[in-house]
Design an enzyme around this catalytic site. Sequence first.
Site, PDB file in Angstrom:
ATOM      1  N   THR A  77     -16.721 -23.118 -30.148  1.00  0.00           N
ATOM      2  CA  THR A  77     -15.741 -23.197 -30.967  1.00  0.00           C
ATOM      3  C   THR A  77     -15.995 -22.410 -32.185  1.00  0.00           C
ATOM      4  OG1 THR A  77     -16.766 -25.059 -32.265  1.00  0.00           O
ATOM      5  CG2 THR A  77     -14.853 -25.884 -30.806  1.00  0.00           C
ATOM      6  N   THR A  91     -19.827 -25.557 -26.582  1.00  0.00           N
ATOM      7  CA  THR A  91     -20.112 -27.127 -26.524  1.00  0.00           C
ATOM      8  C   THR A  91     -19.605 -28.031 -25.535  1.00  0.00           C
ATOM      9  OG1 THR A  91     -20.409 -27.031 -28.938  1.00  0.00           O
ATOM     10  CG2 THR A  91     -20.132 -29.248 -28.085  1.00  0.00           C
ATOM     11  N   SER A  97     -21.348 -20.046 -27.796  1.00  0.00           N
ATOM     12  CA  SER A  97     -20.280 -19.092 -28.526  1.00  0.00           C
ATOM     13  C   SER A  97     -20.965 -18.080 -29.555  1.00  0.00           C
ATOM     14  CB  SER A  97     -19.083 -19.450 -28.838  1.00  0.00           C
ATOM     15  OG  SER A  97     -19.098 -20.143 -30.027  1.00  0.00           O
TER      16      SER A  97
END
Length: 337
Positions: A85, A12, A54
Amino acid sequence: MKRILLIATGGTIASTEDGNGLSPALTGEELAQSVPEISGLCELDVVQPMNIDSTNMRPSDWMRIRDVIVEGYADHDGFVILHGTDTMSYTAAALSYLIQDSPKPIVLTGSQKPMGNPFTDAKLNLYQSLLYALDEHSHDVSIVFGGVAIAGTRARKQRTMSFNAFISVNYPPIAYIRNDRIVRNGLHGTHLNENPVRFYDSIDPRVFVLKLTPGVNPGILDALADSYDAVILETFGIGGIPEFGESGESFQEAIFRWVDSGRTVVMTTQVPEEGLDLGVYEVGRAYADHPGILRGDDMTTETLVAKTMWALGQSRDAAEIQRLFYSQVNHDRIPMA
């Protein structure tokens, strides 16, 4: 002046909106330039082994990040990894096993909002991660996020939107970062160089997480046998395993059949905090001492996945796998009494 290697992997923090939702686009250099406050803190080198969401992070990508760190280890005083994250806890745990007893800090960070968002948390997280990586008392793998430093084996993403996204599970945070000040937990001292850094270059990605639900069919283990070498079994409560599934087959027979075939079962709990103890109830005690069954104690599922992959990557001998699994690495476990 210390020299830090900034490893950008996407997430992000690097994302922009292209009309189809957020996706990683900014480079590591662009992210560093977005935080002018870091200028002059250190000599900063930037590498970009990947630029991905991710959710697409795989064990093979952990190895790519590991290789970048190993290649730059002698020339740098610390490492900051920019990461999405959603799977950051898995990557932090994996790196904790692939690079052990590192006197140089390896810090993962990211953000809940993209760097270009006017209300982003990205700038402070990047700044404080560099501060932490530059501190003389920092070592080993950790996550720095939302003003908290967490051991790489103890972090879990707890919130999907809030800036304090990560918590430290069953273990105190290493430190709190207040503006430019690092306030450390007294449990964590300076690396004493008692053991030299150790690098590992092999993992076994054939590890599956199975969460028990009421009525689940024990035959699922047979269905997994061709594709996986180990199962992390998330039991009920402190270690409860049902006697039978909806089909009437015995869970004990299915689990013993799995481990007696040379595969591994790791028992843990699906309850978020306080860990597992197979000896408390009759429905768990039968598994406590069976060869090939390992106890996750108070470890997180994310860390159990990484540690099992690492242990199986080093050996196929059951006794050696057990020794590796029960060794304490980067504060990953406190054995249950």
